[in-house]
Design an enzyme around this catalytic site. Structure first.
Site, PDB file in Angstrom:
ATOM      1  N   GLY A  51       0.856  -1.201   0.000  1.00 35.59           N
ATOM      2  CA  GLY A  51       0.000   0.000   0.000  1.00 35.59           C
ATOM      3  C   GLY A  51       0.879   1.233   0.000  1.00 35.59           C
ATOM      4  N   THR A  54       0.278   5.834  -1.877  1.00 35.33           N
ATOM      5  CA  THR A  54      -0.429   7.050  -1.442  1.00 35.33           C
ATOM      6  C   THR A  54      -0.551   7.026   0.083  1.00 35.33           C
ATOM      7  OG1 THR A  54      -2.568   5.945  -1.724  1.00 35.33           O
ATOM      8  CG2 THR A  54      -1.839   7.326  -3.549  1.00 35.33           C
ATOM      9  N   TYR A  56      -0.665   6.991   4.018  1.00 28.97           N
ATOM     10  CA  TYR A  56       0.272   6.536   5.043  1.00 28.97           C
ATOM     11  C   TYR A  56       1.325   5.574   4.510  1.00 28.97           C
ATOM     12  CZ  TYR A  56      -1.983   8.742   9.014  1.00 28.97           C
ATOM     13  OH  TYR A  56      -2.442   9.665   9.912  1.00 28.97           O
ATOM     14  N   ALA A 115      -2.172  -6.903  -4.300  1.00 33.82           N
ATOM     15  CA  ALA A 115      -1.489  -7.491  -3.135  1.00 33.82           C
ATOM     16  C   ALA A 115      -2.295  -8.623  -2.502  1.00 33.82           C
ATOM     17  CB  ALA A 115      -1.230  -6.409  -2.095  1.00 33.82           C
ATOM     18  N   TYR A 238     -17.548   4.540  12.015  1.00 35.98           N
ATOM     19  CA  TYR A 238     -16.198   3.984  11.939  1.00 35.98           C
ATOM     20  C   TYR A 238     -15.994   2.822  12.929  1.00 35.98           C
ATOM     21  CZ  TYR A 238     -11.580   3.383  10.335  1.00 35.98           C
ATOM     22  OH  TYR A 238     -10.484   2.795   9.758  1.00 35.98           O
ATOM     23  N   THR A 279      -7.020  11.407   2.996  1.00 33.09           N
ATOM     24  CA  THR A 279      -6.462  10.503   1.986  1.00 33.09           C
ATOM     25  C   THR A 279      -7.626  10.050   1.101  1.00 33.09           C
ATOM     26  OG1 THR A 279      -6.827   8.461   3.223  1.00 33.09           O
ATOM     27  CG2 THR A 279      -4.719   9.581   3.596  1.00 33.09           C
TER      28      THR A 279
END
Ligand code: NAD
Length: 398
Positions: A51, A54, A56, A115, A238, A279
């Site tokens: 990852g 972009t 983090y 991935a 969340y 992000t």
């Protein structure tokens, strides 16, 4: 050659194109920050970042390479440039990263592929084996709405929904720029299971087990996966929602991998709970753009605002760099969200969150700031880049 003037094509929380020079300038700026933070005693070593293109993950790739002088391999899934389309921002970011690494004499490589697939995981393992390059650090920073399951080829989609009850939240209408209200129906059991299958710990576990079986985790290797908790005002969508259940599953996997790594190679596995930042992944979560627009000015006023690169430099410097030992919370997680979660910050955010209306949005939240940050993710509005000039969009990765 494909010279063109590139202007942003934004729809809601999606931007369908990217500016190659803007992405390159934004990567160069992060590289400058990492160089300034370079660790004199850094001994190198080898890092894999999944990852890496972009957010983090990119900040982690840059930090491992330019601050810690590690040999790095970045894995990501990005669209290359096509006949009628620019590449994605992550593709241009990776191309810029690889060029700067090469110019600095750093050993860095990239794999652009899925991935979640056995082919990419095994390909990475073969490559590390050939290079006799066991890993000292493995960063898992994948964020995806979809996973093609490697066992049976099923396409599984995650959902961003509350669990057990519906949830109504104000959110920013990114096209019109005002506040609107959305009601989200509770997720079905299947949607919960699917979200856990996409964003939970199963894929990370496969990566670590495959690396261990191949003898590719060095003595004392460290594995770090990223998670988010946030304040209770965002919990329904969340932490107690579908994505939070997936994160809880990821964190549980990390705790079990910690014991596994300790026994196998004297290594460690940690979750790092990072702070909310703009992000591509976070902008897509209902209510989160409003939360980010409210918290940014509060943090800025208290001089606590961090971009991903600042936070990951701090993470490595304080916690996961070679020889560092992190302070952990009761659930054995690193808390990089300490600034976001400070009582005084959350008291100010909570007050604004409860009282904000369409009329007070301009005073209590920084929506233009959010929109600037969002466009920067795609290389637009980056200092020093003249977007009225044609630019080469057909960029090669390495
Ligand atoms: P992001 O959207 O910026 O990055 C996602 C990365 O995953 C990209 O490099 C993308 O290419 C890669 N990716 C997606 N699908 C892939 C696939 N199938 N194969 C290979 N690569 C793939 O996301 P982000 O916000 O930086 O999130 C990274 C991690 O940080 C996630 O675990 C997220 O939960 C966590 N986190 C994010 C925030 C936040 O506010 N953004 C806060 C705390 C934790």
């Amino acid at each position: 050659m494909a010279l063109e003037v590139v202007s942003p094509r934004v729809r809601g929380f999606i931007c369908t194109n990217a500016h190659p020079a803007g992405c390159a300038a934004s990567v160069a700026e992060q590289v400058r920050r990492a160089r300034a933070d370079a660790v004199a005693a850094a001994k190198g070593g080898s890092a894999l970042i999944v990852g890496a293109s972009t957010g983090y993950g990119l900040a982690s790739w840059i930090t491992a390479a330019f601050a810690w002088r590690m040999k790095t391999l970045g894995v990501f899934l990005e669209r290359p440039p096509g006949d009628k389309r620019t590449a994605t921002a992550g593709y241009y970011n990776a191309a810029a990263f690889l060029r700067l690494a090469r110019e600095s004499g750093l050993s860095a490589a990239a794999v652009n592929g899925d991935a979640f697939s056995n082919a990419v995981r095994n390909g990475v393992v073969d490559r590390l084996k050939q290079e006799k390059s066991p890993l000292d650090l493995f960063i898992y920073s994948l964020a995806s709405p979809v996973r093609v399951h490697p066992d049976d080829g099923r396409t599984i989609r995650s959902a961003l929904k509350p669990v057990g009850h519906s949830y109504t939240t104000r959110t920013i209408d990114l096209d019109r720029g005002g506040l609107s209200e959305v009601t989200l129906d509770p997720a079905s059991d299947q949607e919960v299971a699917d979200t856990v299958a996409v964003m939970g710990g199963d894929d990370l576990n496969r990566w670590v087990e495959t690396l261990l079986a191949a003898g590719l985790l060095a003595k004392g290797a460290r594995v770090v996966a990223y998670s988010y908790i946030g304040p209770m005002i965002t919990w329904p969508i969340y932490r107690t929602g579908t994505i939070g259940l997936a994160k809880a599953d990821l964190e549980k996997t990390v705790r079990s991998l910690d014991g596994r790594l300790a026994a196998a190679v004297g290594g460690r596995a940690w979750t790092s709970v990072n702070a909310a930042v703009v992000t591509q992944a976070s902008a897509a979560i209902p209510g989160v753009p409003l939360y980010l627009s409210i918290i940014a000015p509060v943090l800025a006023e208290k001089q606590l605002l961090e971009r991903p690169i600042d936070q990951i430099l701090r993470l490595f410097r304080s916690y996961v760099g070679p020889g560092r030992e992190p302070a952990l919370d009761r659930e054995k997680r690193i808390r990089m969200d300490d600034r976001e979660m400070r009582d005084d910050v959350q008291a100010a955010v909570g007050e604004r969150w409860r009282s904000v209306t369409g009329e007070t949005l301009g005073k209590l939240a920084d929506l233009p700031g959010f929109q600037r940050e969002f466009r920067r993710l795609f290389g637009f509005g980056v200092a020093g880049v003249d977007e009225s000039q044609p630019v080469e969009t057909d960029v090669q990765l390495g």
